[in-house]
Design a protein around this motif. Structure first.
Motif, PDB file in Angstrom:
ATOM      1  N   GLU A  56     -20.983  17.803 -15.321  1.00 15.86           N
ATOM      2  CA  GLU A  56     -22.003  17.982 -14.282  1.00 15.86           C
ATOM      3  C   GLU A  56     -22.835  16.715 -14.101  1.00 15.86           C
ATOM      4  OE1 GLU A  56     -23.954  21.457 -15.783  1.00 15.86           O
ATOM      5  OE2 GLU A  56     -22.487  22.814 -14.879  1.00 15.86           O
ATOM      6  N   ASP A  57     -23.127  16.024 -15.194  1.00 23.85           N
ATOM      7  CA  ASP A  57     -23.878  14.779 -15.111  1.00 23.85           C
ATOM      8  C   ASP A  57     -23.090  13.742 -14.310  1.00 23.85           C
ATOM      9  OD1 ASP A  57     -26.033  13.023 -15.673  1.00 23.85           O
ATOM     10  OD2 ASP A  57     -25.039  12.276 -17.469  1.00 23.85           O
ATOM     11  N   CYS A  58     -21.797  13.617 -14.599  1.00 22.42           N
ATOM     12  CA  CYS A  58     -20.950  12.667 -13.862  1.00 22.42           C
ATOM     13  C   CYS A  58     -20.865  13.029 -12.383  1.00 22.42           C
ATOM     14  CB  CYS A  58     -19.553  12.623 -14.467  1.00 22.42           C
ATOM     15  SG  CYS A  58     -19.463  11.778 -16.047  1.00 22.42           S
ATOM     16  N   LEU A  59     -20.659  14.294 -12.097  1.00 27.24           N
ATOM     17  CA  LEU A  59     -20.523  14.719 -10.703  1.00 27.24           C
ATOM     18  C   LEU A  59     -21.821  14.569  -9.917  1.00 27.24           C
ATOM     19  CD1 LEU A  59     -18.228  17.857 -11.124  1.00 27.24           C
ATOM     20  CD2 LEU A  59     -17.588  15.538 -10.394  1.00 27.24           C
ATOM     21  N   SER A  60     -22.951  14.612 -10.616  1.00 22.28           N
ATOM     22  CA  SER A  60     -24.245  14.430  -9.949  1.00 22.28           C
ATOM     23  C   SER A  60     -24.430  13.006  -9.439  1.00 22.28           C
ATOM     24  CB  SER A  60     -25.390  14.793 -10.894  1.00 22.28           C
ATOM     25  OG  SER A  60     -25.367  16.179 -11.165  1.00 22.28           O
ATOM     26  N   SER A  61     -23.560  12.104  -9.858  1.00 23.79           N
ATOM     27  CA  SER A  61     -23.642  10.726  -9.360  1.00 23.79           C
ATOM     28  C   SER A  61     -23.297  10.646  -7.877  1.00 23.79           C
ATOM     29  CB  SER A  61     -22.707   9.814 -10.156  1.00 23.79           C
ATOM     30  OG  SER A  61     -21.357  10.157  -9.920  1.00 23.79           O
ATOM     31  N   LEU A  62     -22.739  11.703  -7.333  1.00 23.42           N
ATOM     32  CA  LEU A  62     -22.376  11.739  -5.913  1.00 23.42           C
ATOM     33  C   LEU A  62     -23.527  12.211  -5.028  1.00 23.42           C
ATOM     34  CD1 LEU A  62     -18.879  13.432  -6.363  1.00 23.42           C
ATOM     35  CD2 LEU A  62     -19.362  10.997  -6.059  1.00 23.42           C
ATOM     36  N   ASN A  63     -24.645  12.607  -5.640  1.00 15.85           N
ATOM     37  CA  ASN A  63     -25.726  13.240  -4.887  1.00 15.85           C
ATOM     38  C   ASN A  63     -26.852  12.304  -4.468  1.00 15.85           C
ATOM     39  OD1 ASN A  63     -24.371  15.667  -5.192  1.00 15.85           O
ATOM     40  ND2 ASN A  63     -25.500  16.224  -7.035  1.00 15.85           N
ATOM     41  N   PHE A  64     -26.677  11.002  -4.593  1.00 14.33           N
ATOM     42  CA  PHE A  64     -27.733  10.072  -4.215  1.00 14.33           C
ATOM     43  C   PHE A  64     -27.119   8.733  -3.853  1.00 14.33           C
ATOM     44  CE2 PHE A  64     -26.997   9.324  -8.652  1.00 14.33           C
ATOM     45  CZ  PHE A  64     -27.199   7.969  -8.851  1.00 14.33           C
ATOM     46  N   LYS A  65     -27.937   7.881  -3.242  1.00  9.30           N
ATOM     47  CA  LYS A  65     -27.491   6.535  -2.884  1.00  9.30           C
ATOM     48  C   LYS A  65     -28.418   5.514  -3.526  1.00  9.30           C
ATOM     49  CE  LYS A  65     -25.291   7.564   1.485  1.00  9.30           C
ATOM     50  NZ  LYS A  65     -25.097   7.155   2.863  1.00  9.30           N
TER      51      LYS A  65
END
Length: 110
Positions: A56-65
């Protein structure tokens, strides 16, 4: 020499990733993954996780710029000295894809 130079370089990169992460309220993992995804030629980083919270931590890297300033600071601290002959010529000799390389002779320009 290698351990001293590369260890220091890696520590500086990790410190900058952590600084950016703290600045935007994200984890270092999220910043590193987001930054990796924006590198030329990267289509998908390889992740290794042991549990669901790491995934989940890795996938959360897709939620911001990351901002252009943050990207520039990360790129700057991680820049690689290409050494000879690139440093001597002042150019980038690495090509990929459909890039065409032409070798010029002196008579073509003089």
């Amino acid at each position: 020499y290698q351990r001293r130079v590369h260890g220091t370089k890696n520590a500086a990169i990790a410190k900058e990733v952590e600084r950016v992460a703290n600045e935007i309220g994200r984890t270092s993992t999220q910043v590193a993954m987001n930054w990796t995804l924006l590198q030329p030629g990267v289509t998908s980083p390889i992740i290794g996780v042991r549990n669901m919270s790491q995934l989940e931590d890795c996938l959360s890297s897709l939620n911001f710029k990351l901002t252009p300033e943050q990207l520039a600071s990360l790129d700057s601290v991680s820049s690689i000295d290409l050494g000879f002959p690139q440093r001597w010529h002042g150019g980038d000799f690495f090509v990929s894809g459909s890039t065409k390389v032409e070798y010029h002779t002196q008579d073509k320009y003089w």
